[in-house]
Design a protein around this motif. Structure first.
Motif, PDB file in Angstrom:
ATOM      1  N   THR A   2      16.289   7.007  -8.483  1.00 51.63           N
ATOM      2  CA  THR A   2      16.476   6.512  -9.848  1.00 51.63           C
ATOM      3  C   THR A   2      15.154   6.058 -10.444  1.00 51.63           C
ATOM      4  OG1 THR A   2      18.762   5.831  -9.411  1.00 51.63           O
ATOM      5  CG2 THR A   2      17.642   4.779 -11.267  1.00 51.63           C
ATOM      6  N   ARG A   3      14.347   5.391  -9.640  1.00 56.52           N
ATOM      7  CA  ARG A   3      13.037   4.948 -10.105  1.00 56.52           C
ATOM      8  C   ARG A   3      12.131   6.135 -10.426  1.00 56.52           C
ATOM      9  NH1 ARG A   3      11.269  -0.170  -6.225  1.00 56.52           N
ATOM     10  NH2 ARG A   3      12.669  -1.730  -7.156  1.00 56.52           N
ATOM     11  N   ASN A  15       0.787  -1.229   0.000  1.00 54.69           N
ATOM     12  CA  ASN A  15       0.000   0.000   0.000  1.00 54.69           C
ATOM     13  C   ASN A  15       0.820   1.282   0.000  1.00 54.69           C
ATOM     14  OD1 ASN A  15      -2.534  -1.359   0.049  1.00 54.69           O
ATOM     15  ND2 ASN A  15      -2.228  -1.771   2.236  1.00 54.69           N
ATOM     16  N   ASP A  16       2.127   1.165  -0.139  1.00 58.52           N
ATOM     17  CA  ASP A  16       2.972   2.354  -0.160  1.00 58.52           C
ATOM     18  C   ASP A  16       3.247   2.752  -1.611  1.00 58.52           C
ATOM     19  OD1 ASP A  16       4.521   4.457   0.687  1.00 58.52           O
ATOM     20  OD2 ASP A  16       5.861   3.262   1.933  1.00 58.52           O
ATOM     21  N   GLU A  17       4.036   3.782  -1.776  1.00 55.87           N
ATOM     22  CA  GLU A  17       4.393   4.277  -3.107  1.00 55.87           C
ATOM     23  C   GLU A  17       5.091   3.189  -3.913  1.00 55.87           C
ATOM     24  OE1 GLU A  17       6.764   8.146  -4.987  1.00 55.87           O
ATOM     25  OE2 GLU A  17       6.762   7.760  -2.822  1.00 55.87           O
ATOM     26  N   LEU A  18       4.676   3.023  -5.150  1.00 55.89           N
ATOM     27  CA  LEU A  18       5.225   1.970  -6.004  1.00 55.89           C
ATOM     28  C   LEU A  18       6.743   2.047  -6.108  1.00 55.89           C
ATOM     29  CD1 LEU A  18       4.571  -0.368  -8.049  1.00 55.89           C
ATOM     30  CD2 LEU A  18       4.588   1.395  -9.826  1.00 55.89           C
ATOM     31  N   ALA A  19       7.269   3.247  -6.222  1.00 52.65           N
ATOM     32  CA  ALA A  19       8.719   3.423  -6.401  1.00 52.65           C
ATOM     33  C   ALA A  19       9.525   2.947  -5.193  1.00 52.65           C
ATOM     34  CB  ALA A  19       9.038   4.883  -6.684  1.00 52.65           C
ATOM     35  N   THR A  38      -1.842  -2.409 -30.250  1.00 54.61           N
ATOM     36  CA  THR A  38      -1.051  -3.123 -29.255  1.00 54.61           C
ATOM     37  C   THR A  38      -0.117  -2.129 -28.586  1.00 54.61           C
ATOM     38  OG1 THR A  38      -1.084  -5.214 -30.492  1.00 54.61           O
ATOM     39  CG2 THR A  38       0.615  -4.962 -28.807  1.00 54.61           C
ATOM     40  N   VAL A  39      -0.376  -1.861 -27.310  1.00 53.93           N
ATOM     41  CA  VAL A  39       0.536  -1.031 -26.537  1.00 53.93           C
ATOM     42  C   VAL A  39       1.672  -1.923 -26.050  1.00 53.93           C
ATOM     43  CG1 VAL A  39       0.840   0.297 -24.413  1.00 53.93           C
ATOM     44  CG2 VAL A  39      -1.192   0.659 -25.824  1.00 53.93           C
ATOM     45  N   ILE A  40       2.877  -1.523 -26.343  1.00 56.48           N
ATOM     46  CA  ILE A  40       4.064  -2.290 -25.957  1.00 56.48           C
ATOM     47  C   ILE A  40       4.831  -1.505 -24.908  1.00 56.48           C
ATOM     48  CG2 ILE A  40       6.204  -3.348 -26.758  1.00 56.48           C
ATOM     49  CD1 ILE A  40       4.906  -3.457 -29.565  1.00 56.48           C
ATOM     50  N   TYR A  41       5.026  -2.129 -23.767  1.00 53.25           N
ATOM     51  CA  TYR A  41       5.762  -1.493 -22.670  1.00 53.25           C
ATOM     52  C   TYR A  41       6.938  -2.373 -22.283  1.00 53.25           C
ATOM     53  CZ  TYR A  41       6.864  -0.154 -17.838  1.00 53.25           C
ATOM     54  OH  TYR A  41       7.512   0.197 -16.682  1.00 53.25           O
ATOM     55  N   ASP A  42       8.145  -1.872 -22.473  1.00 56.79           N
ATOM     56  CA  ASP A  42       9.354  -2.569 -22.034  1.00 56.79           C
ATOM     57  C   ASP A  42       9.650  -2.149 -20.599  1.00 56.79           C
ATOM     58  OD1 ASP A  42       9.949  -3.982 -24.455  1.00 56.79           O
ATOM     59  OD2 ASP A  42      10.578  -2.084 -25.335  1.00 56.79           O
ATOM     60  N   ASP A  43       9.322  -3.020 -19.661  1.00 51.28           N
ATOM     61  CA  ASP A  43       9.382  -2.678 -18.245  1.00 51.28           C
ATOM     62  C   ASP A  43      10.813  -2.730 -17.718  1.00 51.28           C
ATOM     63  OD1 ASP A  43       9.011  -2.237 -15.588  1.00 51.28           O
ATOM     64  OD2 ASP A  43       7.810  -4.020 -15.207  1.00 51.28           O
ATOM     65  N   GLU A  44      11.418  -1.560 -17.612  1.00 49.79           N
ATOM     66  CA  GLU A  44      12.744  -1.451 -17.011  1.00 49.79           C
ATOM     67  C   GLU A  44      12.672  -1.026 -15.551  1.00 49.79           C
ATOM     68  OE1 GLU A  44      15.262   1.034 -19.362  1.00 49.79           O
ATOM     69  OE2 GLU A  44      15.073  -0.214 -21.165  1.00 49.79           O
ATOM     70  N   LEU A  45      11.442  -0.800 -15.062  1.00 51.79           N
ATOM     71  CA  LEU A  45      11.262  -0.405 -13.672  1.00 51.79           C
ATOM     72  C   LEU A  45      11.434  -1.599 -12.746  1.00 51.79           C
ATOM     73  CD1 LEU A  45      10.511   1.956 -11.776  1.00 51.79           C
ATOM     74  CD2 LEU A  45       8.114   1.283 -12.061  1.00 51.79           C
ATOM     75  N   PHE A  46      10.780  -2.704 -13.081  1.00 46.80           N
ATOM     76  CA  PHE A  46      10.882  -3.926 -12.276  1.00 46.80           C
ATOM     77  C   PHE A  46      11.371  -5.111 -13.101  1.00 46.80           C
ATOM     78  CE2 PHE A  46       7.658  -1.329 -10.090  1.00 46.80           C
ATOM     79  CZ  PHE A  46       8.293  -1.206  -8.862  1.00 46.80           C
TER      80      PHE A  46
END
Length: 222
Positions: A134-135, A118-122, A192-200
């Motif tokens: 950085t996030r 429940n906290d901030e995603l970052a 098609t939305v393409i998202y390259d997830d470099e966050l996680f």
């Protein structure tokens, strides 16, 4: 389209809310195609339909503890939302005036959430403040470069508008609004939305919409 307008779109889109593929984690996804029975809806009916979790505007996928939802935002929804928020009458004149604000772009909203967090995603599993910063920097400035749109006509359409809503942990999810040029999309019926997830580091995520032989509902002018 200026930043102020984009921020406002972000606000009204968030009132409603919001398939993809991944090769390593076990995933679950929701991909339904539900249209209203009527082709012409009142503003209230349109809002009700567009906010339902089983309508064709929303695509959702869960990868491990991460949940991703993306909602396609029709111009009608954005227009109705803004008129209602500003207490203006829903008339042909007001609708046509507002539509000009959104001409030329197609909008999407993405929400990312961690299960039972429940906290901030970052802040999820960060080791120090440097990693957290950085996030935040990635979400605010670099993430746009990892989002693109593919259609049966054009397989690499860049993201032209992007906004990261930072809530500082007030909501259990983080929301992103982004848009693509209608000129680049052309008459395509597939999205098609393409998202390259470099966050996680969840790899390449693909969220699919098909509007072939599908007519989205229109607004009844009151």
């Amino acid at each position: 389209m200026n930043f102020g307008t984009l921020t406002y779109i972000f606000t009204i889109a968030s009132i409603f809310f919001l398939s993809c593929s991944y090769d390593q984690d076990i995933t679950t996804e929701k991909n339904t195609q539900v249209l209203p029975e009527k082709a012409i809806l009142t503003p209230e009916e349109y809002i009700d339909w567009s906010s339902q979790p089983n309508n064709l505007l929303i695509k959702e996928k869960t990868i491990s503890e991460f949940n991703y939802k993306i909602k396609y935002l029709p111009t009608e929804q954005l227009v109705i939302s803004e008129l209602k928020k500003s207490n203006k009458s829903i008339t042909t004149e007001n609708i046509n005036t507002l539509k000009k604000e959104y001409e030329g772009m197609e909008y999407f909203e993405m929400r990312v959430q961690v299960e039972n967090y429940n906290d901030e995603l970052a802040k999820y599993r960060v080791t120090d403040m440097s990693e957290y910063q950085t996030r935040i920097a990635y979400m605010a400035f670099a993430m746009q470069n990892n989002i693109k749109l593919s259609t049966e006509i054009n397989n690499e359409i860049p993201c032209k508008l992007f906004h990261f809503e930072r809530t500082y942990g007030i909501t259990p999810y983080t929301t992103f609004l982004f848009a693509f040029s209608k000129q680049d999309i052309g008459n395509a019926s597939e999205r098609t939305v393409i998202y390259d997830d470099e966050l996680f580091n969840k790899g390449r995520l693909k969220f699919n919409w098909s509007f072939k032989n599908i007519e989205l509902p229109k607004i009844a002018i009151l």
